[in-house]
Design an enzyme around this catalytic site. Sequence first.
Site, PDB file in Angstrom:
ATOM      1  N   SER A  72      25.871  36.832  41.623  1.00 22.91           N
ATOM      2  CA  SER A  72      26.840  36.082  41.313  1.00 22.91           C
ATOM      3  C   SER A  72      27.927  36.040  42.678  1.00 22.91           C
ATOM      4  O   SER A  72      29.058  35.434  42.641  1.00 22.91           O
ATOM      5  CB  SER A  72      27.660  35.981  40.243  1.00 22.91           C
ATOM      6  N   THR A 174      32.084  35.986  39.093  1.00 22.67           N
ATOM      7  CA  THR A 174      32.879  36.329  40.186  1.00 22.67           C
ATOM      8  C   THR A 174      33.740  37.503  40.188  1.00 22.67           C
ATOM      9  O   THR A 174      34.076  38.007  38.914  1.00 22.67           O
ATOM     10  CB  THR A 174      33.830  34.977  39.999  1.00 22.67           C
ATOM     11  N   THR A 192      33.000  34.891  45.581  1.00 20.55           N
ATOM     12  CA  THR A 192      31.813  34.589  44.912  1.00 20.55           C
ATOM     13  C   THR A 192      30.806  33.934  45.708  1.00 20.55           C
ATOM     14  O   THR A 192      31.420  33.292  46.762  1.00 20.55           O
ATOM     15  CB  THR A 192      32.528  33.617  43.861  1.00 20.55           C
ATOM     16  N   ARG A 202      29.481  22.031  45.703  1.00 19.50           N
ATOM     17  CA  ARG A 202      30.347  22.454  44.824  1.00 19.50           C
ATOM     18  C   ARG A 202      31.427  23.572  45.218  1.00 19.50           C
ATOM     19  O   ARG A 202      30.797  24.539  45.708  1.00 19.50           O
ATOM     20  CB  ARG A 202      29.610  22.676  43.360  1.00 19.50           C
ATOM     21  N   VAL A 203      32.464  23.451  44.721  1.00 25.90           N
ATOM     22  CA  VAL A 203      33.432  24.616  45.011  1.00 25.90           C
ATOM     23  C   VAL A 203      34.178  24.802  43.798  1.00 25.90           C
ATOM     24  O   VAL A 203      34.781  23.647  43.079  1.00 25.90           O
ATOM     25  CB  VAL A 203      34.450  23.997  46.233  1.00 25.90           C
ATOM     26  N   GLY A 204      34.161  25.869  43.518  1.00 29.15           N
ATOM     27  CA  GLY A 204      35.202  26.249  42.292  1.00 29.15           C
ATOM     28  C   GLY A 204      36.375  26.806  42.358  1.00 29.15           C
ATOM     29  O   GLY A 204      37.160  26.392  43.388  1.00 29.15           O
ATOM     30  N   ASP A 205      36.905  27.566  41.423  1.00 21.88           N
ATOM     31  CA  ASP A 205      38.282  28.194  41.531  1.00 21.88           C
ATOM     32  C   ASP A 205      38.560  29.179  42.663  1.00 21.88           C
ATOM     33  O   ASP A 205      39.755  29.496  42.990  1.00 21.88           O
ATOM     34  CB  ASP A 205      38.930  28.268  40.299  1.00 21.88           C
ATOM     35  N   THR A 225      38.166  34.776  36.149  1.00 19.97           N
ATOM     36  CA  THR A 225      36.763  34.788  36.114  1.00 19.97           C
ATOM     37  C   THR A 225      36.316  33.648  35.201  1.00 19.97           C
ATOM     38  O   THR A 225      36.706  33.311  34.323  1.00 19.97           O
ATOM     39  CB  THR A 225      36.214  36.007  36.014  1.00 19.97           C
ATOM     40  N   GLY A 226      34.956  33.150  35.637  1.00 20.72           N
ATOM     41  CA  GLY A 226      34.253  32.422  34.487  1.00 20.72           C
ATOM     42  C   GLY A 226      33.952  31.011  35.165  1.00 20.72           C
ATOM     43  O   GLY A 226      33.865  30.888  36.397  1.00 20.72           O
ATOM     44  N   GLY A 228      34.628  28.092  36.769  1.00 22.07           N
ATOM     45  CA  GLY A 228      36.143  27.637  37.599  1.00 22.07           C
ATOM     46  C   GLY A 228      36.539  26.445  37.484  1.00 22.07           C
ATOM     47  O   GLY A 228      37.792  26.147  37.582  1.00 22.07           O
TER      48      GLY A 228
END
Length: 311
Positions: A72, A174, A192, A202-205, A225-226, A228
């Site tokens: 991850s 992450t 991450t 795609r981009v998360g937090d 974490t988790g 995002g």
Amino acid sequence: MKRRTFLQTTTLLGAGLSATAKTAVSEPLIIATWKNEKATIAGWNKLMETGKALDGVEAGARIPEADPNDTSVGYGGYPDRDGHVTLDACIMDHLGNAGSVTFLEGIMHPISVARAVMEKTPHVMLSGAGALKFALDQGFKVENLLTESSKKAWEEWKKESKYEPVINIERHDTIGLLGIGKAGEIAGACTTSGLAFKMHGRVGDSPIIGGAVFCDDEVGGACATGLGEFVMKTLGSFLIVELMRQGKSPQQACEEAVMRIVKRYKYKEFQIGYLAINKKGEHGAYAIQKGFNYTITKNGKTQVLESASYM
């Protein structure tokens, strides 16, 4: 003693006590999401070497980035649905400076590129081809980050192409880190390879300042974490720091940030975990689901602790 003399004496004494309280320095520490002993130990060792929290969190983040068995984060991370390992990272220092990269490919240590963005450009975030060009200009080398095992997992996934984020996958995700340096300053970092088999682009937090990481040296710091998307929708780390500013403990602030999500979204379907520290060196952790753990290294000793959870 005359009244005027008494008042002058007590005023000076009070000022002295106030100054003492303000200059009290917390013990150095490195704390990270999930069971990341190697990361917190590396971060601690670097912090002890330079004294700086920023150096500590960067060094800690580089450990999972280079671990081919970590699916991850970085090298060995599961690719997106098109087979690309794309990376996101951010870093923030005690002065409020920050840097991040998104949708970066082929660079082993995106956390160090994020730090270079912070220190060597007038910007906060670089993305995609622009982030890669900047990394190459700074001397970073392109490497193949897709390992054979991750490639096989992707090829197996393609048989059904069912996108379904897994809660607490491998009890890992992450990595977010927070540190307190020798001068008592606070810094944070996050890195991450994102959700496995996500949509390309795609981009998360993780690269979002205020989402994955936020630090205010007057108050404390937080990381996440988790899944995002829900950290982004609530700016969880920024929220936690602001709650601590209002007087909540790190634990209370993490719990309130989780409740902001629980009250609005279908929380049973995903996991979010938060970590926070304040200027006193106190820490807190809270998650939606059971199974979130975190690692802390302090005084040369490392512990993996279980977080409390809503469910």
